[in-house]
Scaffold this motif. Structure first.
Motif, PDB file in Angstrom:
ATOM      1  N   ILE A  60       0.682  -1.359   0.025  1.00  0.00           N
ATOM      2  CA  ILE A  60       0.250  -0.047  -0.084  1.00  0.00           C
ATOM      3  C   ILE A  60       0.965   1.272  -0.088  1.00  0.00           C
ATOM      4  CG2 ILE A  60      -1.405   1.503   1.313  1.00  0.00           C
ATOM      5  CD1 ILE A  60      -2.927  -1.427   2.267  1.00  0.00           C
ATOM      6  N   MET A  61       1.968   1.386   0.829  1.00  0.00           N
ATOM      7  CA  MET A  61       2.716   2.460   1.005  1.00  0.00           C
ATOM      8  C   MET A  61       3.567   2.850  -0.375  1.00  0.00           C
ATOM      9  SD  MET A  61       5.362   3.622   3.813  1.00  0.00           S
ATOM     10  CE  MET A  61       6.778   2.318   3.232  1.00  0.00           C
ATOM     11  N   PHE A  62       3.987   1.822  -1.042  1.00  0.00           N
ATOM     12  CA  PHE A  62       5.047   2.199  -2.075  1.00  0.00           C
ATOM     13  C   PHE A  62       4.036   2.238  -3.099  1.00  0.00           C
ATOM     14  CE2 PHE A  62       8.279   0.885   0.784  1.00  0.00           C
ATOM     15  CZ  PHE A  62       9.277   1.911   0.482  1.00  0.00           C
ATOM     16  N   GLY A  63       2.791   1.291  -3.196  1.00  0.00           N
ATOM     17  CA  GLY A  63       1.976   1.706  -4.308  1.00  0.00           C
ATOM     18  C   GLY A  63       1.430   3.188  -4.191  1.00  0.00           C
ATOM     19  N   PHE A  64       1.347   3.694  -3.163  1.00  0.00           N
ATOM     20  CA  PHE A  64       0.823   5.288  -3.078  1.00  0.00           C
ATOM     21  C   PHE A  64       2.034   6.111  -3.520  1.00  0.00           C
ATOM     22  CE2 PHE A  64       0.679   9.241  -1.157  1.00  0.00           C
ATOM     23  CZ  PHE A  64      -0.502   9.655  -1.430  1.00  0.00           C
ATOM     24  N   TYR A  65       3.240   5.773  -3.131  1.00  0.00           N
ATOM     25  CA  TYR A  65       4.456   6.646  -3.521  1.00  0.00           C
ATOM     26  C   TYR A  65       4.550   6.553  -4.921  1.00  0.00           C
ATOM     27  CZ  TYR A  65       6.107   6.826   1.300  1.00  0.00           C
ATOM     28  OH  TYR A  65       6.103   6.987   2.525  1.00  0.00           O
ATOM     29  N   TRP A  66       4.307   5.275  -5.747  1.00  0.00           N
ATOM     30  CA  TRP A  66       4.443   4.799  -7.099  1.00  0.00           C
ATOM     31  C   TRP A  66       3.625   5.988  -8.014  1.00  0.00           C
ATOM     32  CZ3 TRP A  66       1.560   1.803 -10.910  1.00  0.00           C
ATOM     33  CH2 TRP A  66       2.361   1.581 -11.857  1.00  0.00           C
TER      34      TRP A  66
END
Length: 103
Positions: A60-66
């Motif tokens: 979730i976190m790196f999906g949002f960052y991406w």
């Protein structure tokens, strides 16, 4: 099934993340755009790691960052309006870009 990406790929993700942070802080829009590109690639590696290890928090976190890195990549460089590129002048008129051949 939990798969862990090799250290060399994870090391690349770390280097891309740090490089992206340094480049995004630059004054030049070209450097900032390269920084966002580093983040797009690096964050995608972290998304894969989160998916393979079934770590929903990382995913979730790196999906949002991406997603925000992709947005930043395409949003950076808007200040080149009213500049010349290959003989054409880019003008901003109400958020619509017009291209006129430079005479």
């Amino acid at each position: 099934m939990s798969i862990i990406l090799p250290d060399i790929i994870m090391s690349a993700a770390v280097v891309l993340g740090i490089s992206g942070a340094a480049l995004v802080a630059a004054k030049s829009s070209e450097f900032r755009r390269v920084g966002f590109a580093c983040w797009v690639v690096g964050n995608f590696i972290w998304i894969l790691e989160g998916a393979f290890t079934e770590n929903i928090y990382m995913l979730i976190m790196f999906g949002f960052y991406w997603i925000t890195a992709i947005y930043g990549f395409f949003n950076t460089g808007k200040e080149w309006k009213n500049t010349q590129i290959r003989g054409y002048i880019i003008k901003d008129s109400s958020k619509v870009y017009t291209f006129k051949k430079n005479s």
